[in-house]
Design a protein around this motif. Structure first.
Motif, PDB file in Angstrom:
ATOM      1  N   ASP A 159       0.854  -1.194   0.000  1.00  0.00           N
ATOM      2  CA  ASP A 159       0.000   0.000   0.000  1.00  0.00           C
ATOM      3  C   ASP A 159       0.889   1.243   0.000  1.00  0.00           C
ATOM      4  O   ASP A 159       1.716   1.425   0.899  1.00  0.00           O
ATOM      5  N   THR A 160       0.717   2.109  -1.005  1.00  0.00           N
ATOM      6  CA  THR A 160       1.532   3.326  -1.098  1.00  0.00           C
ATOM      7  C   THR A 160       0.890   4.511  -0.386  1.00  0.00           C
ATOM      8  O   THR A 160       1.504   5.572  -0.279  1.00  0.00           O
ATOM      9  N   HIS A 161      -0.357   4.364   0.065  1.00  0.00           N
ATOM     10  CA  HIS A 161      -1.079   5.428   0.776  1.00  0.00           C
ATOM     11  C   HIS A 161      -1.191   6.712  -0.054  1.00  0.00           C
ATOM     12  O   HIS A 161      -1.376   7.794   0.512  1.00  0.00           O
ATOM     13  N   ASP A 162      -1.072   6.595  -1.365  1.00  0.00           N
ATOM     14  CA  ASP A 162      -1.130   7.772  -2.245  1.00  0.00           C
ATOM     15  C   ASP A 162      -0.104   8.832  -1.830  1.00  0.00           C
ATOM     16  O   ASP A 162      -0.331  10.035  -1.962  1.00  0.00           O
ATOM     17  N   ASP A 163       1.036   8.379  -1.323  1.00  0.00           N
ATOM     18  CA  ASP A 163       2.099   9.257  -0.836  1.00  0.00           C
ATOM     19  C   ASP A 163       3.346   8.996  -1.682  1.00  0.00           C
ATOM     20  O   ASP A 163       3.879   7.883  -1.674  1.00  0.00           O
ATOM     21  N   PRO A 164       3.829   9.998  -2.436  1.00  0.00           N
ATOM     22  CA  PRO A 164       5.002   9.775  -3.294  1.00  0.00           C
ATOM     23  C   PRO A 164       6.228   9.248  -2.556  1.00  0.00           C
ATOM     24  O   PRO A 164       6.960   8.416  -3.094  1.00  0.00           O
ATOM     25  N   ASP A 165       6.469   9.716  -1.327  1.00  0.00           N
ATOM     26  CA  ASP A 165       7.630   9.233  -0.574  1.00  0.00           C
ATOM     27  C   ASP A 165       7.471   7.757  -0.214  1.00  0.00           C
ATOM     28  O   ASP A 165       8.412   6.963  -0.348  1.00  0.00           O
ATOM     29  N   GLN A 166       6.264   7.391   0.255  1.00  0.00           N
ATOM     30  CA  GLN A 166       6.010   5.992   0.574  1.00  0.00           C
ATOM     31  C   GLN A 166       6.075   5.142  -0.693  1.00  0.00           C
ATOM     32  O   GLN A 166       6.571   4.010  -0.673  1.00  0.00           O
ATOM     33  N   GLU A 167       5.600   5.695  -1.784  1.00  0.00           N
ATOM     34  CA  GLU A 167       5.642   4.971  -3.057  1.00  0.00           C
ATOM     35  C   GLU A 167       7.084   4.674  -3.463  1.00  0.00           C
ATOM     36  O   GLU A 167       7.399   3.560  -3.919  1.00  0.00           O
ATOM     37  N   ALA A 168       7.960   5.640  -3.301  1.00  0.00           N
ATOM     38  CA  ALA A 168       9.370   5.428  -3.627  1.00  0.00           C
ATOM     39  C   ALA A 168       9.969   4.328  -2.761  1.00  0.00           C
ATOM     40  O   ALA A 168      10.730   3.484  -3.237  1.00  0.00           O
ATOM     41  N   ARG A 169       9.604   4.325  -1.459  1.00  0.00           N
ATOM     42  CA  ARG A 169      10.098   3.275  -0.563  1.00  0.00           C
ATOM     43  C   ARG A 169       9.571   1.904  -0.983  1.00  0.00           C
ATOM     44  O   ARG A 169      10.305   0.904  -0.951  1.00  0.00           O
ATOM     45  N   VAL A 170       8.298   1.844  -1.375  1.00  0.00           N
ATOM     46  CA  VAL A 170       7.693   0.580  -1.803  1.00  0.00           C
ATOM     47  C   VAL A 170       8.381   0.058  -3.060  1.00  0.00           C
ATOM     48  O   VAL A 170       8.691  -1.137  -3.173  1.00  0.00           O
ATOM     49  N   LEU A 171       8.634   0.954  -4.017  1.00  0.00           N
ATOM     50  CA  LEU A 171       9.301   0.531  -5.251  1.00  0.00           C
ATOM     51  C   LEU A 171      10.689  -0.028  -4.966  1.00  0.00           C
ATOM     52  O   LEU A 171      11.099  -1.043  -5.537  1.00  0.00           O
ATOM     53  N   ARG A 172      11.420   0.627  -4.066  1.00  0.00           N
ATOM     54  CA  ARG A 172      12.753   0.125  -3.711  1.00  0.00           C
ATOM     55  C   ARG A 172      12.656  -1.237  -3.033  1.00  0.00           C
ATOM     56  O   ARG A 172      13.451  -2.149  -3.316  1.00  0.00           O
ATOM     57  N   ALA A 173      11.677  -1.392  -2.134  1.00  0.00           N
ATOM     58  CA  ALA A 173      11.527  -2.664  -1.419  1.00  0.00           C
ATOM     59  C   ALA A 173      11.183  -3.799  -2.379  1.00  0.00           C
ATOM     60  O   ALA A 173      11.740  -4.901  -2.277  1.00  0.00           O
ATOM     61  N   LEU A 174      10.276  -3.534  -3.333  1.00  0.00           N
ATOM     62  CA  LEU A 174       9.922  -4.570  -4.303  1.00  0.00           C
ATOM     63  C   LEU A 174      11.119  -4.917  -5.181  1.00  0.00           C
ATOM     64  O   LEU A 174      11.349  -6.087  -5.507  1.00  0.00           O
ATOM     65  N   HIS A 175      11.870  -3.893  -5.567  1.00  0.00           N
ATOM     66  CA  HIS A 175      13.051  -4.134  -6.396  1.00  0.00           C
ATOM     67  C   HIS A 175      14.084  -4.967  -5.632  1.00  0.00           C
ATOM     68  O   HIS A 175      14.684  -5.894  -6.198  1.00  0.00           O
ATOM     69  N   HIS A 176      14.266  -4.663  -4.349  1.00  0.00           N
ATOM     70  CA  HIS A 176      15.220  -5.421  -3.539  1.00  0.00           C
ATOM     71  C   HIS A 176      14.798  -6.874  -3.379  1.00  0.00           C
ATOM     72  O   HIS A 176      15.647  -7.754  -3.199  1.00  0.00           O
ATOM     73  N   ARG A 177      13.498  -7.116  -3.450  1.00  0.00           N
ATOM     74  CA  ARG A 177      13.004  -8.490  -3.368  1.00  0.00           C
ATOM     75  C   ARG A 177      13.053  -9.197  -4.720  1.00  0.00           C
ATOM     76  O   ARG A 177      12.608 -10.333  -4.850  1.00  0.00           O
ATOM     77  N   ARG A 178      13.582  -8.516  -5.712  1.00  0.00           N
ATOM     78  CA  ARG A 178      13.815  -9.082  -7.041  1.00  0.00           C
ATOM     79  C   ARG A 178      12.524  -9.555  -7.712  1.00  0.00           C
ATOM     80  O   ARG A 178      12.483 -10.627  -8.319  1.00  0.00           O
ATOM     81  N   VAL A 179      11.443  -8.759  -7.568  1.00  0.00           N
ATOM     82  CA  VAL A 179      10.236  -9.117  -8.309  1.00  0.00           C
ATOM     83  C   VAL A 179      10.528  -9.033  -9.802  1.00  0.00           C
ATOM     84  O   VAL A 179      11.405  -8.278 -10.244  1.00  0.00           O
ATOM     85  N   ASP A 180       9.804  -9.803 -10.591  1.00  0.00           N
ATOM     86  CA  ASP A 180      10.043  -9.835 -12.037  1.00  0.00           C
ATOM     87  C   ASP A 180       9.333  -8.702 -12.771  1.00  0.00           C
ATOM     88  O   ASP A 180       9.658  -8.416 -13.932  1.00  0.00           O
ATOM     89  N   GLY A 181       8.370  -8.068 -12.123  1.00  0.00           N
ATOM     90  CA  GLY A 181       7.654  -6.947 -12.725  1.00  0.00           C
ATOM     91  C   GLY A 181       6.813  -6.262 -11.673  1.00  0.00           C
ATOM     92  O   GLY A 181       6.539  -6.828 -10.603  1.00  0.00           O
ATOM     93  N   ILE A 182       6.387  -5.018 -11.958  1.00  0.00           N
ATOM     94  CA  ILE A 182       5.617  -4.235 -10.987  1.00  0.00           C
ATOM     95  C   ILE A 182       4.380  -3.647 -11.657  1.00  0.00           C
ATOM     96  O   ILE A 182       4.449  -3.075 -12.747  1.00  0.00           O
ATOM     97  N   LEU A 183       3.238  -3.786 -10.983  1.00  0.00           N
ATOM     98  CA  LEU A 183       2.002  -3.105 -11.346  1.00  0.00           C
ATOM     99  C   LEU A 183       1.815  -1.965 -10.359  1.00  0.00           C
ATOM    100  O   LEU A 183       1.861  -2.187  -9.141  1.00  0.00           O
ATOM    101  N   LEU A 184       1.594  -0.751 -10.875  1.00  0.00           N
ATOM    102  CA  LEU A 184       1.658   0.435 -10.018  1.00  0.00           C
ATOM    103  C   LEU A 184       0.542   1.414 -10.321  1.00  0.00           C
ATOM    104  O   LEU A 184       0.371   1.842 -11.462  1.00  0.00           O
ATOM    105  N   ALA A 185      -0.236   1.743  -9.284  1.00  0.00           N
ATOM    106  CA  ALA A 185      -1.165   2.871  -9.352  1.00  0.00           C
ATOM    107  C   ALA A 185      -0.450   4.054  -8.709  1.00  0.00           C
ATOM    108  O   ALA A 185      -0.440   4.192  -7.486  1.00  0.00           O
ATOM    109  N   THR A 186       0.193   4.880  -9.526  1.00  0.00           N
ATOM    110  CA  THR A 186       1.133   5.866  -9.020  1.00  0.00           C
ATOM    111  C   THR A 186       0.468   7.169  -8.603  1.00  0.00           C
ATOM    112  O   THR A 186      -0.552   7.581  -9.164  1.00  0.00           O
ATOM    113  N   SER A 187       1.069   7.818  -7.614  1.00  0.00           N
ATOM    114  CA  SER A 187       0.667   9.172  -7.228  1.00  0.00           C
ATOM    115  C   SER A 187       1.753  10.171  -7.593  1.00  0.00           C
ATOM    116  O   SER A 187       1.680  11.335  -7.221  1.00  0.00           O
TER     117      SER A 187
END
Length: 339
Positions: free
Chosen positions: A93-121
């Motif tokens: 959950d990004t909480h519609d917060d750009p800072d939290q969204e950036a943290r979420v993207l980094r966390a998913l990337h660190h977990r080596r997901v193969d792709g990301i679906l994103l409802a961006t703010s």
């Protein structure tokens, strides 16, 4: 895997194809492998497999406001489509917060997901910067319910024409003072629905009055305050458009708190239908978004990218549906649905 193959009377390669769904095998071989897996209690070593294949068979889903019931429909469609292709979905959950969204993207990337679906703010430039700052090669990203000018695959609904249709319907009912409670600035859905509102006024020969546009900030409390500001105008609106389902709750709450009846005193229509819309004393006329199809199309697009599709980025626009009920002031003749 060797023991499973021995018991099933097949090769280790066949066992791998059954487990990973990488190649069709005969029904008999599949049943034999599945029975052997059941007998042995074999569980694939996901970590080892990801190291060997450089994939994790996971998809990251980053969305805002998980309390929104329609995001449940979206997530269900995404998860079902991903599982059918052999992938697991990690939800954040990004909480519609750009800072939290950036943290979420980094966390998913660190977990080596193969792709990301994103409802961006995030605005486009900030999103590009955020993705560019991720270490190592970035994985494919598909945007959901957001549209940026270029550079990304994106899936959502047509917003402008649909909002203009709401204005046309209200104008047909004789309304000339039509207000709009719009979403948070910077979101493409807000920009496009505001454009549709203004386009609808122009097409109906109604002068645009900026005082009738109230910022509801995409949340309940702000939308309540926004509709009250509209009611306090010297010439208040006779009809109001709410630009998303969260704000519709705030709009209806503000009208109730001021003793304003729908549709007797004011007509209300909304972008985003709600599950309880037909339970209101005056059932809600609304634009319904195809959330499940949106999730399915976004996931299929991401799966294509993860398997090597190098075509130019594409934007998929789905047609919403007008659910015609009574809050617009029409006769109670049942709900009519049309694209």
């Amino acid at each position: 895997m060797y023991e499973v193959a021995r018991r099933a009377g097949v090769s280790v390669t066949t066992v791998s194809h059954v487990i990973n769904r990488t190649r069709p095998v005969s029904d008999a071989a599949r049943r034999a492998v599945e029975a052997a897996i059941e007998e042995t209690g074999y569980v694939p070593n996901v970590v080892a497999r990801s190291l060997a294949t450089a994939t994790t068979r996971t998809i990251g889903l980053a969305v805002s406001a998980l309390t929104n019931p329609y995001l449940g429909e979206l997530a269900h469609a995404i998860e079902s489509t991903a599982v059918a292709a052999g992938y697991t979905v990690l939800l954040a959950d990004t909480h519609d917060d750009p800072d939290q969204e950036a943290r979420v993207l980094r966390a998913l990337h660190h977990r080596r997901v193969d792709g990301i679906l994103l409802a961006t703010s995030m605005p486009q430039a900030e999103l590009r910067r955020c993705l560019g700052e991720l270490p190592g090669p970035t994985c494919p990203v598909v945007l959901i319910d957001r549209f940026l000018p270029d550079g990304f695959d994106q899936v959502g609904v047509e917003n402008e024409e649909a909002t203009a249709a709401l204005i046309a319907h209200l104008a047909e009912r004789g309304h000339r003072r039509i207000g709009m409670v719009h979403g948070r600035q910077g979101l493409t859905t807000t920009t496009e629905r505001l454009a549709g509102y203004r386009r609808g006024l122009a097409e109906q020969g109604i002068d645009h009055d900026p005082r009738l546009e109230a910022d509801g900030a995409s949340d309940v409390v702000s939308a309540r305050d926004a509709v009250i500001r509209l009611l306090e105008l010297e010439e208040p609106p006779t009809a109001v458009v709410s630009a998303n389902n969260h704000m519709t709750v705030g709009v209806l709450r503000g009208l109730r708190d001021r003793g304003v009846r729908v549709p007797d005193d004011i007509a209300v229509v909304a972008f985003d239908d709600v599950e309880w819309g037909d339970l209101l004393p005056s059932p809600l006329t609304a634009i319904a978004q195809p959330w499940q199809e949106m999730g399915r199309q976004a996931t299929l697009t991401l799966l294509d990218r993860m398997t090597g599709d190098t075509a130019p980025p594409r934007a998929i626009r789905l047609a919403p549906t007008l659910v015609h009920r009574r809050s617009c002031g029409c006769a109670p003749d049942g709900a009519e649905q049309r694209p």
